[in-house]
Design a protein around this motif. Structure first.
Motif, mmCIF file in Angstrom:
data_model
loop_
_atom_site.group_PDB
_atom_site.id
_atom_site.type_symbol
_atom_site.label_atom_id
_atom_site.label_comp_id
_atom_site.label_asym_id
_atom_site.label_seq_id
_atom_site.Cartn_x
_atom_site.Cartn_y
_atom_site.Cartn_z
ATOM 1 N N ALA A 172 41.521 -22.499 -6.962
ATOM 2 C CA ALA A 172 40.746 -21.517 -7.712
ATOM 3 C C ALA A 172 41.501 -21.119 -8.969
ATOM 4 C CB ALA A 172 40.472 -20.297 -6.841
ATOM 5 N N GLY A 173 40.805 -21.188 -10.100
ATOM 6 C CA GLY A 173 41.420 -20.837 -11.367
ATOM 7 C C GLY A 173 41.964 -22.008 -12.141
ATOM 8 N N ASP A 174 42.098 -23.180 -11.508
ATOM 9 C CA ASP A 174 42.532 -24.376 -12.226
ATOM 10 C C ASP A 174 41.427 -24.839 -13.176
ATOM 11 O OD1 ASP A 174 44.926 -24.390 -10.933
ATOM 12 O OD2 ASP A 174 44.523 -26.149 -9.681
ATOM 13 N N ARG A 175 41.832 -25.619 -14.163
ATOM 14 C CA ARG A 175 40.863 -26.170 -15.113
ATOM 15 C C ARG A 175 40.852 -27.689 -14.962
ATOM 16 N NH1 ARG A 175 42.746 -24.175 -19.510
ATOM 17 N NH2 ARG A 175 41.346 -22.378 -19.635
ATOM 18 N N ALA A 176 39.653 -28.264 -14.795
ATOM 19 C CA ALA A 176 39.513 -29.709 -14.608
ATOM 20 C C ALA A 176 38.570 -30.280 -15.652
ATOM 21 C CB ALA A 176 38.987 -30.020 -13.209
ATOM 22 N N LEU A 177 38.827 -31.536 -16.023
ATOM 23 C CA LEU A 177 37.960 -32.258 -16.944
ATOM 24 C C LEU A 177 37.460 -33.516 -16.258
ATOM 25 C CD1 LEU A 177 36.834 -32.746 -19.866
ATOM 26 C CD2 LEU A 177 38.931 -34.056 -20.294
ATOM 27 N N VAL A 178 36.161 -33.770 -16.348
ATOM 28 C CA VAL A 178 35.559 -35.001 -15.831
ATOM 29 C C VAL A 178 35.066 -35.809 -17.021
ATOM 30 C CG1 VAL A 178 33.756 -36.013 -14.392
ATOM 31 C CG2 VAL A 178 34.876 -33.886 -13.676
ATOM 32 N N ILE A 179 35.556 -37.034 -17.142
ATOM 33 C CA ILE A 179 35.112 -37.933 -18.207
ATOM 34 C C ILE A 179 33.996 -38.811 -17.653
ATOM 35 C CG2 ILE A 179 35.786 -39.764 -19.793
ATOM 36 C CD1 ILE A 179 38.644 -38.766 -19.627
ATOM 37 N N GLY A 180 32.800 -38.715 -18.242
ATOM 38 C CA GLY A 180 31.659 -39.515 -17.797
ATOM 39 C C GLY A 180 30.671 -38.695 -17.003
ATOM 40 N N PRO A 181 29.636 -38.113 -17.648
ATOM 41 C CA PRO A 181 28.662 -37.275 -16.949
ATOM 42 C C PRO A 181 27.494 -38.058 -16.353
ATOM 43 C CG PRO A 181 28.299 -37.114 -19.304
ATOM 44 C CD PRO A 181 29.467 -38.057 -19.115
ATOM 45 N N GLY A 182 27.802 -39.173 -15.662
ATOM 46 C CA GLY A 182 26.785 -39.893 -14.903
ATOM 47 C C GLY A 182 26.684 -39.313 -13.502
ATOM 48 N N THR A 183 26.080 -40.063 -12.585
ATOM 49 C CA THR A 183 25.882 -39.548 -11.222
ATOM 50 C C THR A 183 27.205 -39.164 -10.572
ATOM 51 O OG1 THR A 183 23.859 -40.857 -10.907
ATOM 52 C CG2 THR A 183 25.004 -40.109 -8.934
ATOM 53 N N ILE A 184 28.188 -40.073 -10.564
ATOM 54 C CA ILE A 184 29.455 -39.783 -9.896
ATOM 55 C C ILE A 184 30.198 -38.668 -10.620
ATOM 56 C CG2 ILE A 184 31.703 -40.718 -9.230
ATOM 57 C CD1 ILE A 184 29.417 -41.695 -7.510
ATOM 58 N N GLY A 185 30.188 -38.688 -11.953
ATOM 59 C CA GLY A 185 30.869 -37.647 -12.698
ATOM 60 C C GLY A 185 30.281 -36.271 -12.446
ATOM 61 N N LEU A 186 28.962 -36.168 -12.427
ATOM 62 C CA LEU A 186 28.316 -34.879 -12.185
ATOM 63 C C LEU A 186 28.538 -34.408 -10.752
ATOM 64 C CD1 LEU A 186 25.007 -35.475 -14.160
ATOM 65 C CD2 LEU A 186 26.844 -33.876 -14.769
ATOM 66 N N LEU A 187 28.464 -35.340 -9.796
ATOM 67 C CA LEU A 187 28.752 -34.966 -8.410
ATOM 68 C C LEU A 187 30.187 -34.473 -8.268
ATOM 69 C CD1 LEU A 187 26.948 -37.863 -6.506
ATOM 70 C CD2 LEU A 187 26.548 -35.425 -6.101
ATOM 71 N N THR A 188 31.122 -35.176 -8.912
ATOM 72 C CA THR A 188 32.513 -34.742 -8.866
ATOM 73 C C THR A 188 32.664 -33.351 -9.460
ATOM 74 O OG1 THR A 188 33.276 -37.038 -9.038
ATOM 75 C CG2 THR A 188 34.866 -35.322 -9.569
ATOM 76 N N ALA A 189 31.988 -33.115 -10.581
ATOM 77 C CA ALA A 189 32.045 -31.798 -11.212
ATOM 78 C C ALA A 189 31.510 -30.721 -10.271
ATOM 79 C CB ALA A 189 31.243 -31.816 -12.514
ATOM 80 N N MET A 190 30.465 -31.032 -9.515
ATOM 81 C CA MET A 190 29.913 -30.065 -8.559
ATOM 82 C C MET A 190 30.917 -29.733 -7.464
ATOM 83 S SD MET A 190 25.981 -31.401 -8.120
ATOM 84 C CE MET A 190 24.793 -31.272 -9.457
ATOM 85 N N PHE A 191 31.603 -30.749 -6.941
ATOM 86 C CA PHE A 191 32.593 -30.501 -5.897
ATOM 87 C C PHE A 191 33.798 -29.736 -6.450
ATOM 88 C CE2 PHE A 191 30.401 -33.976 -3.587
ATOM 89 C CZ PHE A 191 30.260 -33.344 -2.350
ATOM 90 N N LEU A 192 34.206 -30.046 -7.674
ATOM 91 C CA LEU A 192 35.305 -29.314 -8.292
ATOM 92 C C LEU A 192 34.922 -27.845 -8.499
ATOM 93 C CD1 LEU A 192 36.397 -31.967 -10.939
ATOM 94 C CD2 LEU A 192 37.799 -31.161 -9.028
ATOM 95 N N ARG A 193 33.695 -27.615 -8.930
ATOM 96 C CA ARG A 193 33.227 -26.238 -9.124
ATOM 97 C C ARG A 193 33.177 -25.496 -7.802
ATOM 98 N NH1 ARG A 193 27.636 -25.617 -12.229
ATOM 99 N NH2 ARG A 193 26.891 -26.753 -10.412
ATOM 100 N N ALA A 194 32.731 -26.182 -6.754
ATOM 101 C CA ALA A 194 32.676 -25.546 -5.437
ATOM 102 C C ALA A 194 34.066 -25.172 -4.942
ATOM 103 C CB ALA A 194 31.993 -26.475 -4.443
ATOM 104 N N ALA A 195 35.094 -25.905 -5.425
ATOM 105 C CA ALA A 195 36.467 -25.606 -5.026
ATOM 106 C C ALA A 195 37.079 -24.487 -5.859
ATOM 107 C CB ALA A 195 37.328 -26.867 -5.156
#
Length: 343
Positions: A172-195
């Motif tokens: 919580a409070g970390d900052r993450a960057l996902v390169i590539g907003p396709g299906t896997i990138g967006l799903l990864t972003a959702m899991f990172l946000r949930a964390a």
């Protein structure tokens, strides 16, 4: 489906595929037959269609083949040695089918088994773009009621994304960057946000970045507009050969670099930078170890990827989708689903 045959989408060569009548599957010992309810079309399926997938050139895959590995359905037949309690259950299945004998398989890593089959991809294991599918019972994961057909067919890509987010080790409070907003990138972003992470995305087209913003990711940028921020973790979910090096440049010293996207040509990474920045780099091949936590996240609504699905079509539209055609009336999401029960 009529008697001894069923409809299935079959690839017969690069750019060549059609719906055919094929024999219905029979549950071999240790296997089940599933009535397929929903299948996701993946970038791997597109590469099988175009003939670009590396497996076609190494001999791991060959035409004719039936694609489809992101699926869910209901068990309608069990083979010898399979608990009859599976009958009627809603399930999805692991794509990676190891030989269950080698050292990686014995250590729970069947997804890196050298002799593995991959459903709809590798080793002559027919995929789910059909009315029915036969798979080993041990590869099944039961779906709870809150995980509907749309979510069920998003478990397999979600497992990949969960593993990428897990490998990023955000707090919580970390900052993450996902390169590539396709299906896997967006799903990864959702899991990172949930964390609990502050999540940014880096992309190329305004359409994909605009959709990311609609999903609540205000920090969706092009390279020229990416703010100068410290990123504790960077996930490369793109297919650009230069993205891993870019990710290494952008991640903070002592941070984590996760590679889940794969380019068609080799990517160059300067290991001197990796070492001098004390960065941990992780590669993610498969969603296999992440399927159960993905199902749990969907069931609890901690992650809801339904908006990623732009359209659902029948088998007769698969060739057009693989060729890049956008279904009429499709939404803005990157994923197309197939319902084999449609006409």
């Amino acid at each position: 489906m009529s008697g001894s045959t069923m409809r299935a989408f079959v690839l017969t060569g690069p750019g060549e595929g059609s719906v055919q009548e094929v024999p219905v599957p029979v549950a071999a010992p240790g296997e089940v037959v599933v009535d397929v309810e929903r299948v996701g079309v993946c970038g791997t399926d597109v590469e099988l269609f175009t003939g670009e997938l590396a497996y076609l050139h190494t001999g791991h895959s060959s035409y004719p083949l039936r694609p489809g590995h992101e699926w869910c359905g209901r068990v309608t037949q069990v083979g010898d040695g399979v608990d009859a309690a599976w009958l009627g259950r809603r399930v999805m299945g692991d794509t990676m089918l190891g030989d269950q004998e080698c050292r990686p398989c014995r250590r729970g890593r069947q997804h890196v088994c050298e002799h593995r089959q991959e459903v709809g991809i590798r080793g002559d294991r027919p995929g789910a773009l059909a009315e029915q599918l036969a798979v080993p019972a041990w590869s099944l994961h039961e779906l709870p009621d809150p995980v509907d057909e749309v979510l069920g067919a998003l478990v397999e890509p979600g497992g990949n994304a969960w593993r990428a987010a897990h490998a990023a080790e955000v707090e919580a409070g970390d900052r993450a960057l996902v390169i590539g907003p396709g299906t896997i990138g967006l799903l990864t972003a959702m899991f990172l946000r949930a964390a609990g992470a502050e999540v940014h995305l880096l992309g190329v087209t305004e359409a994909s970045l605009g959709f990311a913003r609609e999903l609540g990711f205000a920090g969706a940028w092009r390279r020229a507009t990416l703010p100068d921020l410290p990123f504790d973790s960077v996930v490369d979910a793109s297919t650009a050969a230069g993205s891993p090096a870019l990710a290494l440049d952008l991640v903070e010293p002592g941070g984590r670099l996760v590679c889940i996207g794969i380019a068609g040509t080799p990517s160059a990474v300067d290991t001197r930078t990796l070492l001098l920045k004390d960065v941990t780099a992780v590669g993610v091949l498969s969603g296999s170890p992440g399927l159960e936590p993905t199902i749990a996240a969907y069931a609890s609504s901690a992650v809801d990827p339904r908006p990623l699905v732009a359209a659902t079509v029948g088998l007769h539209r698969v060739a057009a989708v693989l060729a890049g055609e956008r279904p009429e009336g499709a939404g803005p999401g990157p994923k197309v689903h197939v319902d084999p029960r449609l006409g």
